[in-house]
Design a protein around this motif. Sequence first.
Motif, PDB file in Angstrom:
ATOM      1  N   ILE A   1     -43.843  19.293 -47.248  1.00 52.25           N
ATOM      2  CA  ILE A   1     -43.393  19.924 -46.008  1.00 52.25           C
ATOM      3  C   ILE A   1     -43.076  21.375 -46.315  1.00 52.25           C
ATOM      4  CG2 ILE A   1     -40.961  19.283 -46.369  1.00 52.25           C
ATOM      5  CD1 ILE A   1     -40.843  18.712 -43.308  1.00 52.25           C
ATOM      6  N   ARG A   2     -43.300  22.246 -45.340  1.00 57.87           N
ATOM      7  CA  ARG A   2     -42.963  23.660 -45.503  1.00 57.87           C
ATOM      8  C   ARG A   2     -41.580  23.909 -44.908  1.00 57.87           C
ATOM      9  NH1 ARG A   2     -45.960  27.132 -47.704  1.00 57.87           N
ATOM     10  NH2 ARG A   2     -48.087  26.612 -48.227  1.00 57.87           N
ATOM     11  N   ILE A   3     -40.673  24.346 -45.782  1.00 58.32           N
ATOM     12  CA  ILE A   3     -39.288  24.639 -45.403  1.00 58.32           C
ATOM     13  C   ILE A   3     -39.104  26.152 -45.443  1.00 58.32           C
ATOM     14  CG2 ILE A   3     -36.855  24.341 -46.056  1.00 58.32           C
ATOM     15  CD1 ILE A   3     -38.206  21.749 -45.075  1.00 58.32           C
ATOM     16  N   SER A   4     -38.518  26.693 -44.381  1.00 57.76           N
ATOM     17  CA  SER A   4     -38.351  28.143 -44.330  1.00 57.76           C
ATOM     18  C   SER A   4     -36.917  28.604 -44.547  1.00 57.76           C
ATOM     19  CB  SER A   4     -38.855  28.683 -42.992  1.00 57.76           C
ATOM     20  OG  SER A   4     -38.127  28.096 -41.943  1.00 57.76           O
ATOM     21  N   GLY A   5     -35.950  27.713 -44.416  1.00 60.75           N
ATOM     22  CA  GLY A   5     -34.572  28.141 -44.621  1.00 60.75           C
ATOM     23  C   GLY A   5     -33.583  27.023 -44.378  1.00 60.75           C
ATOM     24  N   ILE A   6     -32.314  27.371 -44.608  1.00 56.55           N
ATOM     25  CA  ILE A   6     -31.243  26.386 -44.490  1.00 56.55           C
ATOM     26  C   ILE A   6     -29.962  27.105 -44.064  1.00 56.55           C
ATOM     27  CG2 ILE A   6     -30.642  26.567 -46.933  1.00 56.55           C
ATOM     28  CD1 ILE A   6     -30.071  23.554 -46.896  1.00 56.55           C
ATOM     29  N   ILE A   7     -29.158  26.433 -43.259  1.00 51.82           N
ATOM     30  CA  ILE A   7     -27.818  26.910 -42.912  1.00 51.82           C
ATOM     31  C   ILE A   7     -26.859  25.799 -43.304  1.00 51.82           C
ATOM     32  CG2 ILE A   7     -26.230  27.546 -41.056  1.00 51.82           C
ATOM     33  CD1 ILE A   7     -28.595  28.650 -39.509  1.00 51.82           C
ATOM     34  N   LYS A   8     -25.825  26.147 -44.053  1.00 54.44           N
ATOM     35  CA  LYS A   8     -24.909  25.121 -44.578  1.00 54.44           C
ATOM     36  C   LYS A   8     -23.964  24.530 -43.545  1.00 54.44           C
ATOM     37  CE  LYS A   8     -24.608  26.418 -49.419  1.00 54.44           C
ATOM     38  NZ  LYS A   8     -23.697  26.687 -50.515  1.00 54.44           N
ATOM     39  N   GLU A   9     -23.407  25.336 -42.670  1.00 52.38           N
ATOM     40  CA  GLU A   9     -22.396  24.821 -41.742  1.00 52.38           C
ATOM     41  C   GLU A   9     -22.586  25.400 -40.345  1.00 52.38           C
ATOM     42  OE1 GLU A   9     -18.625  25.595 -43.641  1.00 52.38           O
ATOM     43  OE2 GLU A   9     -18.850  23.875 -44.974  1.00 52.38           O
ATOM     44  N   SER A  10     -23.545  24.856 -39.629  1.00 53.87           N
ATOM     45  CA  SER A  10     -23.807  25.284 -38.258  1.00 53.87           C
ATOM     46  C   SER A  10     -22.977  24.441 -37.292  1.00 53.87           C
ATOM     47  CB  SER A  10     -25.290  25.114 -37.936  1.00 53.87           C
ATOM     48  OG  SER A  10     -25.523  25.335 -36.560  1.00 53.87           O
ATOM     49  N   VAL A  11     -22.554  25.057 -36.197  1.00 51.88           N
ATOM     50  CA  VAL A  11     -21.861  24.322 -35.134  1.00 51.88           C
ATOM     51  C   VAL A  11     -22.636  24.406 -33.822  1.00 51.88           C
ATOM     52  CG1 VAL A  11     -19.570  24.512 -36.156  1.00 51.88           C
ATOM     53  CG2 VAL A  11     -20.381  26.289 -34.579  1.00 51.88           C
ATOM     54  N   VAL A  12     -23.832  24.998 -33.841  1.00 49.36           N
ATOM     55  CA  VAL A  12     -24.622  25.147 -32.616  1.00 49.36           C
ATOM     56  C   VAL A  12     -25.869  24.261 -32.594  1.00 49.36           C
ATOM     57  CG1 VAL A  12     -23.805  27.498 -32.187  1.00 49.36           C
ATOM     58  CG2 VAL A  12     -25.900  27.138 -33.516  1.00 49.36           C
ATOM     59  N   ASP A  13     -26.102  23.498 -33.655  1.00 49.21           N
ATOM     60  CA  ASP A  13     -27.304  22.675 -33.762  1.00 49.21           C
ATOM     61  C   ASP A  13     -26.971  21.183 -33.752  1.00 49.21           C
ATOM     62  OD1 ASP A  13     -29.396  24.805 -34.196  1.00 49.21           O
ATOM     63  OD2 ASP A  13     -28.017  25.292 -35.825  1.00 49.21           O
TER      64      ASP A  13
ATOM     65  N   TYR B   1     -39.253  25.278 -25.450  1.00 48.62           N
ATOM     66  CA  TYR B   1     -38.360  26.266 -24.857  1.00 48.62           C
ATOM     67  C   TYR B   1     -39.094  26.916 -23.694  1.00 48.62           C
ATOM     68  CZ  TYR B   1     -35.799  30.588 -24.134  1.00 48.62           C
ATOM     69  OH  TYR B   1     -35.107  31.627 -23.573  1.00 48.62           O
ATOM     70  N   GLU B   2     -38.436  26.964 -22.535  1.00 47.60           N
ATOM     71  CA  GLU B   2     -39.006  27.632 -21.369  1.00 47.60           C
ATOM     72  C   GLU B   2     -38.102  28.783 -20.983  1.00 47.60           C
ATOM     73  OE1 GLU B   2     -40.125  25.043 -18.136  1.00 47.60           O
ATOM     74  OE2 GLU B   2     -40.891  23.524 -19.533  1.00 47.60           O
ATOM     75  N   GLU B   3     -38.605  29.981 -21.217  1.00 46.60           N
ATOM     76  CA  GLU B   3     -37.805  31.190 -20.991  1.00 46.60           C
ATOM     77  C   GLU B   3     -37.274  31.270 -19.551  1.00 46.60           C
ATOM     78  OE1 GLU B   3     -38.056  35.671 -22.731  1.00 46.60           O
ATOM     79  OE2 GLU B   3     -39.896  34.848 -21.877  1.00 46.60           O
ATOM     80  N   SER B   4     -38.053  30.810 -18.582  1.00 48.47           N
ATOM     81  CA  SER B   4     -37.612  30.864 -17.178  1.00 48.47           C
ATOM     82  C   SER B   4     -36.457  29.898 -16.901  1.00 48.47           C
ATOM     83  CB  SER B   4     -38.778  30.553 -16.238  1.00 48.47           C
ATOM     84  OG  SER B   4     -39.210  29.217 -16.421  1.00 48.47           O
ATOM     85  N   LYS B   5     -36.242  28.945 -17.815  1.00 52.47           N
ATOM     86  CA  LYS B   5     -35.162  27.967 -17.654  1.00 52.47           C
ATOM     87  C   LYS B   5     -34.062  28.172 -18.691  1.00 52.47           C
ATOM     88  CE  LYS B   5     -38.179  24.579 -15.547  1.00 52.47           C
ATOM     89  NZ  LYS B   5     -38.788  23.263 -15.645  1.00 52.47           N
ATOM     90  N   ARG B   6     -34.017  29.361 -19.280  1.00 55.17           N
ATOM     91  CA  ARG B   6     -32.999  29.677 -20.283  1.00 55.17           C
ATOM     92  C   ARG B   6     -31.617  29.508 -19.661  1.00 55.17           C
ATOM     93  NH1 ARG B   6     -30.284  34.702 -22.167  1.00 55.17           N
ATOM     94  NH2 ARG B   6     -29.881  34.394 -24.380  1.00 55.17           N
ATOM     95  N   ASP B   7     -30.727  28.859 -20.420  1.00 55.92           N
ATOM     96  CA  ASP B   7     -29.377  28.627 -19.925  1.00 55.92           C
ATOM     97  C   ASP B   7     -28.441  28.570 -21.135  1.00 55.92           C
ATOM     98  OD1 ASP B   7     -26.968  27.769 -18.845  1.00 55.92           O
ATOM     99  OD2 ASP B   7     -27.899  26.245 -17.554  1.00 55.92           O
ATOM    100  N   ILE B   8     -27.716  29.660 -21.365  1.00 60.24           N
ATOM    101  CA  ILE B   8     -26.851  29.730 -22.549  1.00 60.24           C
ATOM    102  C   ILE B   8     -25.579  28.895 -22.391  1.00 60.24           C
ATOM    103  CG2 ILE B   8     -27.742  31.956 -23.333  1.00 60.24           C
ATOM    104  CD1 ILE B   8     -25.175  33.224 -22.149  1.00 60.24           C
ATOM    105  N   SER B   9     -25.360  28.338 -21.203  1.00 62.30           N
ATOM    106  CA  SER B   9     -24.182  27.488 -21.022  1.00 62.30           C
ATOM    107  C   SER B   9     -24.427  26.057 -21.492  1.00 62.30           C
ATOM    108  CB  SER B   9     -23.759  27.479 -19.546  1.00 62.30           C
ATOM    109  OG  SER B   9     -24.686  26.748 -18.764  1.00 62.30           O
ATOM    110  N   LEU B  10     -25.663  25.696 -21.765  1.00 57.82           N
ATOM    111  CA  LEU B  10     -25.990  24.342 -22.201  1.00 57.82           C
ATOM    112  C   LEU B  10     -25.667  24.159 -23.676  1.00 57.82           C
ATOM    113  CD1 LEU B  10     -29.471  23.975 -20.492  1.00 57.82           C
ATOM    114  CD2 LEU B  10     -27.304  22.948 -19.741  1.00 57.82           C
ATOM    115  N   ALA B  11     -25.074  23.030 -23.994  1.00 57.58           N
ATOM    116  CA  ALA B  11     -24.773  22.733 -25.393  1.00 57.58           C
ATOM    117  C   ALA B  11     -26.046  22.296 -26.117  1.00 57.58           C
ATOM    118  CB  ALA B  11     -23.721  21.628 -25.484  1.00 57.58           C
ATOM    119  N   PHE B  12     -26.281  22.886 -27.282  1.00 59.84           N
ATOM    120  CA  PHE B  12     -27.303  22.449 -28.231  1.00 59.84           C
ATOM    121  C   PHE B  12     -28.749  22.575 -27.762  1.00 59.84           C
ATOM    122  CE2 PHE B  12     -23.619  19.412 -28.898  1.00 59.84           C
ATOM    123  CZ  PHE B  12     -22.984  20.244 -29.807  1.00 59.84           C
ATOM    124  N   ARG B  13     -29.009  23.383 -26.749  1.00 62.02           N
ATOM    125  CA  ARG B  13     -30.393  23.619 -26.327  1.00 62.02           C
ATOM    126  C   ARG B  13     -30.499  24.965 -25.647  1.00 62.02           C
ATOM    127  NH1 ARG B  13     -29.524  19.075 -21.695  1.00 62.02           N
ATOM    128  NH2 ARG B  13     -27.424  19.816 -21.510  1.00 62.02           N
TER     129      ARG B  13
END
Length: 164
Positions: free
Chosen positions: A4-16, A128-140
């Motif tokens: 598998i191709r891995i591009s990066g890692i985040i140790k402690e995310s709270v948004v995913d 992801y649909e840019e026309s349906k972007r909604d930053i108030s939604l959790a985890f998406r």
Amino acid sequence: MHTIRISGIIKESVVDGPGFRLVIFTQGCPRHCPGCHNPDLIPARGGREMTPDEVLQLIRQNITPLTGGITFSGGDPLMQARALAEILQLLRKEYPLLSIWVYTGYVFEEIKDWPVLRYIDVLVDGPYEESKRDISLAFRGSSNQRLIDVPASLNGEVQCLAVP
């Protein structure tokens, strides 16, 4: 054994996903969604090619006592579904209590029979649909994306999580 191709890692995310999560980003996505959050991860070439055992070692090195789950994002992890299934199978054996989330541009109905799903707790599906972007939604990022309880959905109707 697949790679598998891995591009990066985040140790402690709270948004995913809920709580502190270890996030592994895969390389490659066929969609090219306008407004993509990770455009550098679209090309299939890039990142680092790894075996499932190497990814498990990467997880071991970066997991902390606070880690409540692991999220695979990208790119699109399901573009490399066979290798991801091998990784998740190993992960389930070694860390059975960690929740596993996967972000994908596929919708559940088109991949419900894929073997990799039996190792996933929550699937964040849909492009992801840019026309349906909604930053108030959790985890998406857009309102068309769903948080699917995979174990509850595999034997019947799609069950979405109620997250504010």
